[in-house]
Design an enzyme around this catalytic site. Sequence first.
Site, PDB file in Angstrom:
ATOM      1  CB  SER A 501      11.359   6.891 -41.896  1.00  0.00           C
ATOM      2  OG  SER A 501      12.763   6.920 -41.952  1.00  0.00           O
ATOM      3  CG  ASP A 611      13.961  -1.280 -30.158  1.00  0.00           C
ATOM      4  OD1 ASP A 611      14.848  -0.892 -29.356  1.00  0.00           O
ATOM      5  OD2 ASP A 611      13.724  -0.718 -31.234  1.00  0.00           O
TER       6      ASP A 611
END
Length: 785
Positions: A501, A611
């Site tokens: 996060s 990614d």
Amino acid sequence: MTPVSRRIVLILFLISLTICASHESDSININKPLSGDQKITSKGGNFVLGFFTKDNSSRRFYIGIWYKRVSELTPVWVANRATPVSDPTKSLLHISHEGNLVLQDQLAKSLIWSTNATISSYSTVAVLQDNGNLVLRDGENSSNVFWQSFENPTHTWLSGGKLAFNKRTGVSQRLTSWKNPENPAPGLFSLEIGQNGQYISQWNMSKSYWTTGPWDGRTFSQVPVMAEHFMFDYTYVNNSEEIYFSFSVIDNATIARLIMDVSGQMKFLKWVEAVRVWTQFWCGPEAQCQVTAFCGPFGSCNEQRLRHKCTCVKGFSQRSLKDWDLSDYSGGCTRITPLQCGGNTSAYVEEDKFLLISSVRLPTDAQQFQAGNVDECEQACLNNCSCTAYSYGTTCSLWYGGLLNLQDQYDGADGGTLYLRLAASELPRHHNNRRVPGIIAGGVAASFVGALVVWVLVTTWRRRERSWVLEKGALVVFRYNDLQRVTHNFSDKLGAGSFGSVFKGVLPDSTIVAVKKLQGIRQGEKQFRAEVSTLGTIQHVNLVSLRGFCAEGTERLLVFDYMPNGSLDSHLFHSNAKVLDWSTRYRIALGIARGLAYLHEKCRECIIHCDIKPENILLDAAFNPIVTDFGLAKLLGREFSHVLTSLRGTIGYISPEWISGLAITPKADVYSFGMMLLEIISGKRNTKQIKCWVDYFPLKAAIQVREGMVDCLLDGRLQGDANMDELNIACKVACWCIQDMEIERPTMGMVVLMLEGLMEVSIPPISAFLQGLVHPGEQNVASSD
Ligand SMILES: *[C@@H]1O[C@H](CO)[C@@H](O)[C@H](O)[C@H]1NC(C)=O
Ligand SMILES: *[C@@H]1O[C@H](CO)[C@@H](O)[C@H](O)[C@H]1NC(C)=O
Ligand SMILES: *[C@@H]1O[C@H](CO)[C@@H](O)[C@H](O)[C@H]1NC(C)=O
Ligand SMILES: *[C@@H]1O[C@H](CO)[C@@H](O)[C@H](O)[C@H]1NC(C)=O
Ligand SMILES: *[C@@H]1O[C@H](CO)[C@@H](O)[C@H](O)[C@H]1NC(C)=O
Ligand SMILES: *[C@@H]1O[C@H](CO)[C@@H](O)[C@H](O)[C@H]1NC(C)=O
Ligand SMILES: *[C@@H]1O[C@H](CO)[C@@H](O)[C@H](O)[C@H]1NC(C)=O
Ligand SMILES: *[C@@H]1O[C@H](CO)[C@@H](O)[C@H](O)[C@H]1NC(C)=O
């Protein structure tokens, strides 16, 4: 030579010509067998019959009928579907003494296949008609038909054919799927018409999972879309003999077929010659996961996954990788570690445990057990070694043997929480409780979560006060405590990415930063520092600047510049965001390309991002794109690909070579960039709701680009307000980037040149993957002819 003898020679010559040309004919008779690469062709040239194979390496050949005008070998009927021959030159398809059409192995003299009809005629002939029907009939009287392929279909239903229920015999004709795209042997899925006049799809000829519903005079009730297709005439017949439905194509130039696909779905496919693709304009059931037992025992289905909708549940692996690669999942998965129960009685082996799997469609065929509470239910399962799972809602359900019909991330009414029995060693170490939480994805995610739990425990113990420390160079080494303070104990969450996060923080000098708490890093402190230091040296306007990091115990955090405009996905896909105009989008695409080109080509060591997706593109105050999260692939090592491939939402950007486990090169980023560029153009997720009816945008784009009609690809919200040259370039570049073969994709450096208009972009081909993916845009394809 006399005129007469000359005439005889001429006649002989003509006869020999007819004999030589005999295999150009449309029939097989007692004097004209077929062998080797000989073929017969229907009169109008629509269909061919001969030996074929879909797998050149296997030496399995079949007698079949396929389209002459379709460049991709597409069999519509197969004679010896379960009994291939290994050498067509030593096999003979001929009319036997009793008049049947038979396939024989000439060496063994064995009968491989026969029409096996009752013949009442001295001479029969097999004729291939122009509608694809092979008819065995009386040689003299053509209305005397003994057998026809339309009445013995395999997996294809052609225009003009019918699939009937015979009221006298009570027998239904049936379509049966192929085992896999290379093997025509009967698979597990079939379609037939029941006595009630409704067509049903069945698994293993027993479990029904789909029906057309009754005929209402115009359409089948569950297939209302039939009313929208004007290319067909429909017939529904219910007389004293039989009940059947039939369709015919109005325009005979249209090549269309209905098949029972290896996926268990009925599919209506149309050949689009311009792009040489079979495009699907209907399928039933729409959802792949609705097909009974599609993923086999212990396989779990998920519509969101693109290429393979099935995975194995934790603790299991594919029974046959080869079948799996051929999209035949029916074999399902096998247990990796045997259960202790009934097997290993060694004192060192722990009793079996249960893995909690939440939000799952519960398997079929549960047995109910009277239990007062969840522990009694669990004990009941433990008491029987063939019990593989239980679930406790209002009642206790137990399952024995293979679990069928699992579906993950499922919120339907028949969903719930399943406790899956596994050998204790398959589960992460845990105290007290036998039930351990986990995720159902390919096994890896579960251990990942386990590691996370440990990590949280460890970190909550470590709370040491320390002060700021500056390392040499620009990178700041932060203390965990300080970052905790800076982020108000990680309270202001900016987002959650694949690897942890991100929290907002304010440094003592009032600079706003983004602090990323990494998860799943196993690297030691020293190696982590080394890796991060190289990341710290990277400077590019389109790459996020790393300010510092923290590596304490198992904690790994990175501190970046804060980007006020958030990430690209929030601007592209969220309906409440202001719509990005075209020139901004183009600038963003170019900026990302420049950033990636720098990573690939200009850094000391090539850095593959691995990614690329809109979530990892940040926008600064002026909407310049800033690529973030690069270098993580290296930091996370092997964990990285595991985590990625098990995550929902990332899969649509991952290149085919990655999915198939090959080594990753910078071209993997090029692929992801292409996928993302399509989303920048359309303003929609490529993978959004990929169902039969919904366009799979990359395929639609590939087709439109080839047809030179890219304007319809543009985000509708822009109302056509875009620079058409740029749009054209962007679409072509995107389609080049998503080619299957790495070698065909451009480098990021070339992409920059193309987007800058400094390099010509040719028309990209449609990749084989897209051609194979039958999730096309019906409207666009249909309107293109
Ligand atoms: C098999 O080989 C033939 C000729 O070598 C080729 O035309 C055909 O495309 C191949 N088929 C497959 C399925 O690879
Ligand atoms: C031919 O049909 C008969 C009954 O009609 C059946 O008993 C026999 O097994 C069939 N033979 C083959 C080779 O299919
Ligand atoms: C041809 O066969 C059909 C059906 O068996 C029969 O009704 C018809 O009389 C036959 N015609 C001739 C010319 O033999
Ligand atoms: C077919 O016709 C019969 C007799 O008219 C009727 O009883 C039956 O319900 C019909 N079946 C269907 C499926 O329409
Ligand atoms: C299909 O059904 C038959 C019995 O009808 C059974 O023997 C066979 O195992 C089933 N196949 C599968 C894959 O379950
Ligand atoms: C389609 O039908 C027309 C007229 O009936 C005929 O001339 C033409 O050859 C047919 N085309 C095909 C592909 O069958
Ligand atoms: C039982 O488990 C022990 C410990 O894991 C192992 O050494 C042994 O080989 C196993 N025995 C059998 C029969 O599986
Ligand atoms: C386990 O359960 C199965 C299915 O209910 C049953 O057939 C079998 O007899 C049970 N075995 C034992 C040892 O209770």
